[in-house]
Design a protein around this motif. Structure first.
Motif, PDB file in Angstrom:
ATOM      1  N   VAL A   1      71.731  92.863 111.868  1.00 62.69           N
ATOM      2  CA  VAL A   1      72.476  92.769 110.612  1.00 62.69           C
ATOM      3  C   VAL A   1      71.747  91.798 109.695  1.00 62.69           C
ATOM      4  O   VAL A   1      71.446  90.673 110.076  1.00 62.69           O
TER       5      VAL A   1
ATOM      6  N   PRO B   1      74.253  97.599  99.875  1.00 61.12           N
ATOM      7  CA  PRO B   1      75.130  96.782 100.713  1.00 61.12           C
ATOM      8  C   PRO B   1      74.551  95.396 100.939  1.00 61.12           C
ATOM      9  O   PRO B   1      73.335  95.230 101.137  1.00 61.12           O
TER      10      PRO B   1
ATOM     11  N   PRO C   1      73.275  95.123 105.214  1.00 62.54           N
ATOM     12  CA  PRO C   1      72.723  96.318 105.863  1.00 62.54           C
ATOM     13  C   PRO C   1      72.537  96.070 107.361  1.00 62.54           C
ATOM     14  O   PRO C   1      72.070  94.998 107.758  1.00 62.54           O
TER      15      PRO C   1
ATOM     16  N   SER D   1      76.476  98.536 109.337  1.00 63.66           N
ATOM     17  CA  SER D   1      77.177  97.919 108.210  1.00 63.66           C
ATOM     18  C   SER D   1      78.672  98.179 108.333  1.00 63.66           C
ATOM     19  O   SER D   1      79.492  97.272 108.165  1.00 63.66           O
TER      20      SER D   1
ATOM     21  N   GLN E   1      81.615  95.566 109.150  1.00 63.89           N
ATOM     22  CA  GLN E   1      82.738  95.408 108.227  1.00 63.89           C
ATOM     23  C   GLN E   1      84.074  95.520 108.942  1.00 63.89           C
ATOM     24  O   GLN E   1      84.949  94.660 108.804  1.00 63.89           O
TER      25      GLN E   1
END
Length: 329
Positions: free
Chosen positions: A69, A81, A84, A104, A108
């Motif tokens: 990440v 984003p 990513p 992603s 989240q």
């Protein structure tokens, strides 16, 4: 290998699924059943970004994972984003990669679900008002987790740029209409947190984004944005007022989170003020909320155990539903 996009994952894995997966992950963590080394953090200072590598292995699940990440906050200005990422799920008996999925989205939803799990376990049963500070890559999932955890009447949303905040609030109103909650763009964090029962901060801020003296009694506060030593979105004043302070992982928080490290270093708090890890509350080994007047703080930096449990459940559900694209190398 099964390739799973955001759309694929959303068809089989809900926020409620993610909250329950997080509860399991936090229990595995405190039981010592997950080998999850602290993440490797490689800085990219010219872009105010960093690359994070997060491995995990649970023997009894016969599964391992690796999440990559990358945190690049300025991506939002390019329509990209800010976080990513990719997640690999690996067969724990053969070492074969079983799935590559949109990290992603996994990040989240599982990070949002950390706040959801904390609110499920620690918040008052009756909550009416929520506050969300931060409308970036984590905003939508944090908002959904809050709404999934408690039936709220309204949530006030505050971001760095008011016009962007209004646009975000309008979009969330459409996407989350089924929760029947009133979403209000707030011009300041003071306006957002006034009389709020649930508060989430999800920002990369280096200075506190709310006034801890204005948090009302009985509130539950989840701060998830500070993941490096120089970051501090939490007002230390709330730590002095809190009856209890919980973590996703005390070890992980003390390795990197300025929200806690800075107040420790300047003497605002000591380790004796810590209550412990949320997993122990879930297991019944640690006391949670004892009355509706307690202010409770939850600090999360994210641990690879969350990614592994979420990825395994996503994969199992996708296989059962026939979702995803099979790729043969």
């Amino acid at each position: 290998m099964l390739l799973l996009s955001r759309e694929d994952i959303s068809k089989v894995f809900t926020m409620r699924d993610a909250i329950e997966a997080n509860k399991l992950a936090f229990q595995l963590l405190v039981d010592g059943k997950c080998n999850a080394p602290l993440r490797t953090n490689i800085q990219a200072p010219v872009h105010d970004g960093c690359f994070l590598f997060m491995p995990a292995y649970v023997e009894e699940m016969a599964a391992a994972s690796l999440k990559i990440v990358n945190v690049f906050p300025h991506n939002i200005d390019q329509g990209l984003p800010a976080l990513p990422a990719q997640v690999m799920l690996i067969d724990g008996t053969t070492g074969v990669v079983q799935s590559l999925m949109d990290g992603s989205y996994v990040t989240q939803i599982r990070t949002g679900a950390a706040s959801g799990a904390a609110f499920d376990v620690l918040a008052k049963k009756e909550c009416k008002v929520g506050a969300l500070i931060g409308t970036g890559g984590q905003g939508a999932a944090q908002l959904e987790a809050m709404l999934e955890a408690r039936k709220l009447e309204e949530v006030r949303i505050c971001g760095l740029h008011y016009e962007r905040t209004k646009a975000f609030t309008e979009q969330m109103g459409k996407e989350m209409a089924h929760y029947g909650v009133k979403l209000i763009p707030a011009a300041s964090s003071d306006e957002a947190i006034e009389d709020a029962d649930l508060i989430i901060t999800a920002t990369p801020a280096e200075k506190p984004v709310f006034d801890g003296k204005k948090i009302k009694k009985g509130a539950t506060v989840s701060c998830i944005g500070s993941y490096q030593h120089h970051m501090q979105e939490m007002d230390p004043a709330i730590l002095r007022r809190a009856s209890k302070i919980y973590f996703d992982s005390e070890e992980a928080v003390l390795s990197e989170a300025g929200d806690i490290l800075i107040p420790l270093e300047d003497g605002t708090i000591t380790k004796e003020d810590f209550t412990g890890d949320l997993g122990k509350v879930i297991k019944g080994e640690l006391t949670g909320r004892e009355n509706d007047d307690e202010i409770i703080v939850f600090k999360s930096v994210g641990v690879a155990t969350q990614d592994l449990v979420a990825a395994r459940e996503i994969y199992d559900k996708a296989v059962k539903a026939g979702i995803g694209t099979v790729w043969n190398s």
